[in-house]
Design a protein around this motif. Structure first.
Motif, PDB file in Angstrom:
ATOM      1  N   THR A   1       0.812  -1.222   0.000  1.00  0.00           N
ATOM      2  CA  THR A   1       0.000   0.000   0.000  1.00  0.00           C
ATOM      3  C   THR A   1       0.844   1.269   0.000  1.00  0.00           C
ATOM      4  O   THR A   1       0.303   2.357  -0.135  1.00  0.00           O
ATOM      5  CB  THR A   1      -0.974   0.030   1.191  1.00  0.00           C
TER       6      THR A   1
ATOM      7  N   PRO B   1      -2.878   2.754  -3.393  1.00  0.00           N
ATOM      8  CA  PRO B   1      -3.991   2.283  -2.557  1.00  0.00           C
ATOM      9  C   PRO B   1      -4.526   0.960  -3.091  1.00  0.00           C
ATOM     10  O   PRO B   1      -4.579   0.754  -4.307  1.00  0.00           O
ATOM     11  CB  PRO B   1      -5.040   3.391  -2.689  1.00  0.00           C
ATOM     12  N   MET B   2      -4.888   0.071  -2.178  1.00  0.00           N
ATOM     13  CA  MET B   2      -5.379  -1.249  -2.586  1.00  0.00           C
ATOM     14  C   MET B   2      -6.566  -1.668  -1.744  1.00  0.00           C
ATOM     15  O   MET B   2      -6.651  -1.340  -0.562  1.00  0.00           O
ATOM     16  CB  MET B   2      -4.283  -2.300  -2.423  1.00  0.00           C
ATOM     17  N   SER B   3      -7.449  -2.438  -2.360  1.00  0.00           N
ATOM     18  CA  SER B   3      -8.585  -3.014  -1.639  1.00  0.00           C
ATOM     19  C   SER B   3      -8.108  -4.226  -0.841  1.00  0.00           C
ATOM     20  O   SER B   3      -7.028  -4.777  -1.096  1.00  0.00           O
ATOM     21  CB  SER B   3      -9.669  -3.439  -2.629  1.00  0.00           C
TER      22      SER B   3
ATOM     23  N   THR C   1      -7.558  -7.214  -3.155  1.00  0.00           N
ATOM     24  CA  THR C   1      -6.288  -7.142  -3.879  1.00  0.00           C
ATOM     25  C   THR C   1      -5.135  -7.489  -2.950  1.00  0.00           C
ATOM     26  O   THR C   1      -4.215  -8.231  -3.322  1.00  0.00           O
ATOM     27  CB  THR C   1      -6.081  -5.741  -4.487  1.00  0.00           C
TER      28      THR C   1
ATOM     29  N   GLU D   1      -7.854   4.321   5.560  1.00  0.00           N
ATOM     30  CA  GLU D   1      -8.898   3.740   4.723  1.00  0.00           C
ATOM     31  C   GLU D   1      -9.643   4.860   4.023  1.00  0.00           C
ATOM     32  O   GLU D   1      -9.975   5.870   4.644  1.00  0.00           O
ATOM     33  CB  GLU D   1      -9.870   2.944   5.581  1.00  0.00           C
TER      34      GLU D   1
ATOM     35  N   GLU E   1     -13.855   4.453  -2.240  1.00  0.00           N
ATOM     36  CA  GLU E   1     -13.842   4.780  -3.672  1.00  0.00           C
ATOM     37  C   GLU E   1     -15.149   4.323  -4.290  1.00  0.00           C
ATOM     38  O   GLU E   1     -15.739   3.330  -3.862  1.00  0.00           O
ATOM     39  CB  GLU E   1     -12.659   4.122  -4.367  1.00  0.00           C
TER      40      GLU E   1
ATOM     41  N   VAL F   1     -10.389   1.283   0.034  1.00  0.00           N
ATOM     42  CA  VAL F   1      -8.997   1.050  -0.333  1.00  0.00           C
ATOM     43  C   VAL F   1      -8.136   1.548   0.815  1.00  0.00           C
ATOM     44  O   VAL F   1      -8.533   2.439   1.565  1.00  0.00           O
ATOM     45  CB  VAL F   1      -8.592   1.727  -1.659  1.00  0.00           C
TER      46      VAL F   1
END
Length: 115
Positions: A26, A30-32, A35, A62, A65, A75
């Motif tokens: 991260t 940004p990542m979920s 992911t 956090e 999106e 994300v």
């Protein structure tokens, strides 16, 4: 470092392989959670538990999106910029430096929170 985040808590979190992988991934973008689950080769519950601990220490943030289909999802971004551990006069001191948030990002987060 905030007063509620102590040395042993931060070191325990950073001792965890998945937490370190989440931070490194991260820090790039940004990542979920899903992911991160794929990238870290860990189950979603494992990722969510680590994210919760990282958020408690303000090491990740956090954001919500909006997907093209109108749904929304979270994300996560690394918030840690630098960690410095020092030993002075018989005790350890931990200093965390956090990333500066872009003014446009702050405004967007504020605006989305008002809706």
């Amino acid at each position: 470092m905030s007063e509620e985040t102590d040395l042993s808590t931060v070191l325990a979190i950073l001792d965890d392989e998945y937490a370190r992988e989440i931070l490194t991934n991260t820090s790039i973008e940004p990542m979920s959670a899903s992911t991160l689950s794929e990238r870290c080769d860990a189950s979603l519950p494992t990722i969510y538990r680590r994210l919760e601990r990282l958020e408690e220490c303000h090491l990740v943030t956090e954001e919500t999106e909006l997907a093209p289909d109108g749904n929304h999802f979270s994300v996560y971004s690394a918030n840690l910029d630098r960690l410095e551990l020092s030993l002075e006069d018989g005790s350890f001191a931990l200093e965390l430096t956090y990333r500066d948030e872009d003014v446009a990002d702050k405004f967007t987060r504020l605006w989305e929170g008002m809706r």
